[in-house]
Design a protein around this motif. Structure first.
Motif, PDB file in Angstrom:
ATOM      1  N   LEU A 262       1.053  -0.736   0.075  1.00  0.00           N
ATOM      2  CA  LEU A 262      -0.178  -0.093  -0.005  1.00  0.00           C
ATOM      3  C   LEU A 262       1.286   1.143   0.041  1.00  0.00           C
ATOM      4  O   LEU A 262       0.501   2.309  -0.593  1.00  0.00           O
ATOM      5  CB  LEU A 262      -1.336   0.009   1.104  1.00  0.00           C
ATOM      6  N   LEU A 266       1.000   3.550  -3.583  1.00  0.00           N
ATOM      7  CA  LEU A 266       0.518   5.262  -3.537  1.00  0.00           C
ATOM      8  C   LEU A 266       1.856   6.351  -3.076  1.00  0.00           C
ATOM      9  O   LEU A 266       2.292   7.722  -3.254  1.00  0.00           O
ATOM     10  CB  LEU A 266       0.094   5.635  -1.580  1.00  0.00           C
ATOM     11  N   LEU A 269       1.572  10.068  -5.541  1.00  0.00           N
ATOM     12  CA  LEU A 269       0.576  10.687  -5.103  1.00  0.00           C
ATOM     13  C   LEU A 269       1.045  11.983  -5.115  1.00  0.00           C
ATOM     14  O   LEU A 269       0.282  12.718  -6.471  1.00  0.00           O
ATOM     15  CB  LEU A 269      -0.527  10.267  -4.432  1.00  0.00           C
ATOM     16  N   TRP A 348       6.487  11.847   1.923  1.00  0.00           N
ATOM     17  CA  TRP A 348       4.793  10.734   1.354  1.00  0.00           C
ATOM     18  C   TRP A 348       5.191   9.082   2.119  1.00  0.00           C
ATOM     19  O   TRP A 348       4.436   8.937   2.499  1.00  0.00           O
ATOM     20  CB  TRP A 348       4.917  10.829   0.368  1.00  0.00           C
ATOM     21  N   LEU A 352       3.392   7.812   5.037  1.00  0.00           N
ATOM     22  CA  LEU A 352       2.417   7.055   4.914  1.00  0.00           C
ATOM     23  C   LEU A 352       3.077   6.058   6.038  1.00  0.00           C
ATOM     24  O   LEU A 352       1.858   4.939   6.298  1.00  0.00           O
ATOM     25  CB  LEU A 352       2.853   6.402   3.485  1.00  0.00           C
ATOM     26  N   THR A 401       7.035   7.412 -10.603  1.00  0.00           N
ATOM     27  CA  THR A 401       6.181   6.302 -11.111  1.00  0.00           C
ATOM     28  C   THR A 401       6.679   4.838 -11.014  1.00  0.00           C
ATOM     29  O   THR A 401       6.497   3.888 -10.999  1.00  0.00           O
ATOM     30  CB  THR A 401       4.804   6.754 -11.620  1.00  0.00           C
ATOM     31  N   SER A 404       7.863   3.537  -8.380  1.00  0.00           N
ATOM     32  CA  SER A 404       6.701   2.962  -7.498  1.00  0.00           C
ATOM     33  C   SER A 404       6.312   1.140  -7.917  1.00  0.00           C
ATOM     34  O   SER A 404       6.640   0.520  -7.143  1.00  0.00           O
ATOM     35  CB  SER A 404       5.625   3.845  -6.875  1.00  0.00           C
ATOM     36  N   LEU A 480      -7.999   0.005  -6.315  1.00  0.00           N
ATOM     37  CA  LEU A 480      -7.506   0.504  -6.348  1.00  0.00           C
ATOM     38  C   LEU A 480      -6.794   0.722  -7.440  1.00  0.00           C
ATOM     39  O   LEU A 480      -6.392   1.848  -8.089  1.00  0.00           O
ATOM     40  CB  LEU A 480      -6.214   0.483  -5.117  1.00  0.00           C
ATOM     41  N   SER A 484      -6.227   4.409  -9.642  1.00  0.00           N
ATOM     42  CA  SER A 484      -4.559   4.872  -9.960  1.00  0.00           C
ATOM     43  C   SER A 484      -5.017   5.842 -11.284  1.00  0.00           C
ATOM     44  O   SER A 484      -4.248   6.396 -11.485  1.00  0.00           O
ATOM     45  CB  SER A 484      -4.332   3.562  -9.908  1.00  0.00           C
TER      46      SER A 484
END
Length: 877
Positions: A262, A266, A269, A348, A352, A401, A404, A480, A484
């Motif tokens: 998770l 994210l 973002l 971030w 998180l 991205t 990620s 999710l 996205s």
């Protein structure tokens, strides 16, 4: 009434206290006590008695913990008692083995008293203080220290005997109290709370399965134990080790990996912040975060007495902001610019991680020991790997991205590997369980029956939560991934490191995330769901006739008890269907399909164009192709809008409210068997409240100060389990403040729809062995046999135990009657009461059927026999 040994002696107005204990149905405060008063007023036999109107009085009771008085005499045996430790001792260096020991021990969910039973040597195995049921409750209550108050109600009335001939004889005073416990075991509202509790329920089932195996091990731990090799050749030790490892993978490793997934999912973002503002946001957010952290530290380290210290957080925040400004933009002419998007991604991720740690991991670790330790052990390496990916990524939304997605690939590999290991361990437990049960063939049918029941609980406690957890989690990930699309860049292409490379070299970020969730479900996901639906249909087919009697209560007239007998036999055979084909589907077919689907998913993720199973079995192609459609439907239902997180939460709230009733009922049972958190578990709070109410009755007694002559506990469903467990504990380990209660011979227990035999003693046979009290003869219903079992007076400290039930009660029915007895489901009424009531020779156990019906309608006009039985107990006492 003659004065007898009990609360008081002497010639005066007699007083009886009645305690109403509700069950798992959605009861409101005070409803149960008022229901008993209504029954006595309207349904009691006028030929026996009448009742004066009841008046209400509210009471407030001080609640204090249950104090154990006895010392447990079990010699502790130090050292590790599972074959995995023996293996590691011989393979790994001692220091590395000790790391595993500490990690393994940190996740041990068993209490200290149960661990004594499993690893120690009881001085006397027949001693009640060494029995599993006592030790389990002792673990639940031993660290509970909280004090509170309980607001209850007392309904005061009078019973006037219809046969009273002496005018100077006073009527019996009846005071009805309520023991309400639903508020200590029920859910809040909202998606996060309800679905969080649902996940905790799934993960806790593994602990219950492991406990069943451990108690089975404790009974047969010497079987096949070689003196030279110890646990190496002990089949029971291997059974316990594989069950425990599978349960920990399911409840610790896989959930924590999903939380890590998770965080990295994210990660991109903050890249949606426009580039002109990214540097400023990175600078300001860093300053604010550091200011808050330093201020929090000062507040909690008592550094605020000197006022200039209060300026330190602001100075540190400004200094950090200026430093980050130069680092991310290169304004200090150092020749190096880290990049604002990289820094925002790191911030971030840290934020998180902190939110998940404090909002999810820490609370979960209170319910599941070791979650925080495992989160650190798993999260630190993955965090360092993610940090490296961010640092080497391009300083752009697209670069973050891609970093990620690369981290997602790493975690996905670990998740697929974790599921494979879990499934292999699951099938290993099935094989080892068969060998272990076969090894006790010489111990007789009774021992094998208990072993099979414990093994059933163990495999169900792994198979069912694994199935539901995988489906819920995959559905949420699909939702999710759908969301996205609005938050990841779509103008470039991602080149996977491992997944799908054989069929397509590059993907758009959204397409890659979508395909990853869909194909990880494999083509067998739909088949697994179809098998689950089939099992659910079998379950509903068994329960629908009984459920209809909840909605449409049957008429009192039932010639020859045909409907009552038909409903009882239907449910009996239905349970055989559930525990036969139904259990076979859940515990064997679905796990095998799940295992094959996991392998198939790995092949699909690795780049196979077609499912391997479809190639082997072409007829599966139409079903396999529906997986994507099914998950897309689920995702569309959950999200409601591809661009709105608010709509996503709203739909989940609607779904959670629909599930709330069912989850509440299951959680009542699950919470009752919880051990953690040991300082505040639901059972400890329930026992404390219940015992405090009993202390109130003994100490303050009736509202006018006069002591009671008798106590009658009227308990329904789960309330009967709570009452029986607590009374049994107090009979073994008396509370000094309840001396009057323990010495009294006028305590009665009246249970209705009790699941002690039908649920608890079946699923947890070694924990509730005391509740399995079979009659000596299966052919008679009128005689429950000689004293082959402890009398209720010895077992629970009560003078008599009465049990009533309905023939279609799917939660609880008879406790002592034989399943094969004739007239099992015949309804007792005013005319045939003597004929269809089972009573043992000592008149201490009494049992009867109320006719057709299910788990409700014990407290209303459809149960006049309940009112007459309560009245009979009041008269007898």
């Amino acid at each position: 009434m003659m004065a007898e040994e009990g609360f008081v002696k002497g010639d005066r107005t007699k007083k009886v206290a009645v305690i109403a204990v509700h069950g798992i149905s959605d009861q409101k405060p005070y409803e149960s006590a008022r229901a008993i008063a209504d029954l006595l007023l309207t349904q009691a036999d006028p030929a026996q008695s009448t009742y004066a109107p009841f008046s209400e009085q509210f009471i407030r009771v001080k609640v204090a913990r249950v104090e154990a008085q006895q010392q447990v005499n079990i010699e502790m045996v130090e050292g590790w008692n599972h074959p995995i430790s023996k293996f590691l001792d011989g393979v790994l260096p001692r220091k590395w083995a000790e790391v595993f020991y500490r990690l393994w021990d940190s996740a041990d969910e068993r209490g200290p008293f149960m661990r004594r039973l499993l690893t120690g040597k009881p001085a006397d195995r027949k001693d009640p203080l060494t029995q599993p049921d006592y030790l389990f409750i002792r673990d639940q209550i031993d660290e509970y220290q909280k004090k509170s108050v309980y607001d209850s109600i007392c309904l005061e009335g009078y019973r006037i005997d219809a046969h009273q001939t002496s005018p100077e004889k006073s009527p019996t005073q009846v005071h009805i109290y309520e023991m309400y416990w639903a508020d200590l075991s029920r859910l809040g509202s909202g998606f996060v709370r309800i679905f969080g509790e649902l996940y905790q329920l799934l993960f806790h089932l593994g602990s219950l399965g492991r406990q069943s195996v451990d108690l089975l091990r404790a009974e047969h731990q010497e079987v096949q134990k070689h003196p030279a090799f110890g646990n190496w050749l002990n089949i029971w030790a291997w059974y316990g080790a594989t069950e425990a490892l599978a349960a920990r993978i399911l409840s610790l490793f896989l959930p924590i990996l999903n939380l890590c997934l998770l965080v990295v999912a994210l990660l991109s973002l903050p890249g949606n912040i426009p580039e002109p503002y990214a540097g400023s946001v990175a600078t300001v957010s860093t300053g604010i975060l550091l200011t808050v952290c330093v201020g929090h530290r000062l507040l909690h380290s008592n550094k605020t007495a000197f006022w200039p210290w209060l300026l330190l957080p602001f100075f540190s925040g400004i200094a950090a902001a200026l430093s980050i400004e130069g680092l991310v933009t290169g304004k200090f002419d150092t020749g190096f610019a880290f990049g604002s998007y990289r820094w925002l991604a790191i911030e971030w991720a840290v934020l998180l991680g902190a939110v998940i740690w404090y909002a999810l991991v820490k609370p979960y670790s209170r319910h599941r020991p070791g979650a925080d330790v495992f989160a650190i052990a798993i999260g630190i390496p993955l965090g360092l790997a993610t940090f490296g990916l961010i640092c080497t990524a391009a300083n752009s939304h697209l670069g973050i991205t891609f970093a990620s997605l690369r981290a997602i690939e790493v975690i996905y590999l670990l998740l697929m590997g974790g599921w494979m290991v879990f499934l292999l361990l699951y099938f290993s437990t099935l094989a080892i369980a068969g060998l272990a049960i076969a090894s006790i063939a010489q111990n007789g049918d009774s021992a094998r029956t208990l072993a099979r029941r414990a093994a059933w609980t163990a495999r169900f406690a792994l198979a069912f939560p694994a199935l539901l957890f995988s489906f819920l989690t995959l559905s949420l990930w699909t939702a999710l991934a759908r969301l996205s699309k609005s938050f990841v860049p779509d103008e470039a292409f991602y080149k996977p490191l491992w997944f799908f490379r054989a069929i397509q070299p590059v993907f758009k970020p959204f397409d890659f995330a979508h395909d990853l969730t869909v194909f990880s479900g494999s083509g067998l996901a739909s088949i697994v769901i179809l098998a689950t639906v089939l099992a659910l249909i079998l379950f509903l087919w068994v329960l629908v006739p009984a459920i209809l009697t909840e909605i449409f209560p049957p008429e009192t007239k039932d010639p020859d008890n045909l409907f009552s007998q038909g409903l009882g036999n239907w449910l009996n055979n239905g349970f055989r269907l559930i525990l036969g084909p139904g259990d076979w589907i859940i515990s064997w077919v679905i796990p095998f399909l799940f295992f094959a689907g996991t392998i198939d998913g790995i092949f699909l993720l690795s780049g196979q164009k077609t499912s391997v199973l479809v190639m082997l079995l072409p007829w599966l192609k139409p079903i396999a192709g529906s997986t994507e459609t099914l998950l897309t439907w689920v995702a569309a239902f959950l999200t409601a809008s591809a661009t709105s997180l608010i709509a996503f939460g709203g739909r989940l709230n609607q779904l959670s409210l629909g599930l709330r009733g069912a989850i509440d009922a299951v959680l009542d049972v699950d919470n009752y068997l919880r051990l953690h958190p040991r300082d505040d578990n639901p059972s400890a709070r329930i026992y404390a409240r219940y015992t405090s109410l009993l202390r109130y009755l003994c100490r303050q007694t009736a509202p006018d100060g006069e002591p009671y002559d008798a106590l009658i506990v009227v308990a329904h469903s789960q309330g009967s389990v709570i009452s029986a467990d607590l009374l049994r504990f107090l009979a073994i380990d008396p509370d000094p403040e309840l001396k009057r209660l323990s010495e009294s011979k006028r305590i009665y227990l009246f249970t209705m729809g009790s699941p002690l035999r039908q649920l608890y003693s079946y699923a947890f046979p070694h924990l509730y062995r005391w509740a399995i009290q079979e009659p000596a003869s299966a052919e008679t219903i009128l005689d429950l046999g000689p004293q082959v079992n402890p009398r209720p007076e010895t077992l629970l400290g009560v003078r008599a135990w009465v049990n009533s039930f309905r023939s279609g009660d799917y939660v609880g029915r008879h406790i002592w009657r034989s399943d094969r007895a004739a007239q099992q489901w015949f309804r007792v009424d005013a005319r045939n009461t003597p004929n269809f009531i089972s009573v043992d020779r000592t008149q201490t156990r009494r049992e009867f059927c109320l006719g057709p019906g299910a788990h409700t309608h014990y407290w209303d006009k459809y149960a006049p026999e309940v009112a007459r039985e309560i009245d009979r107990l009041i008269r007898e006492s």
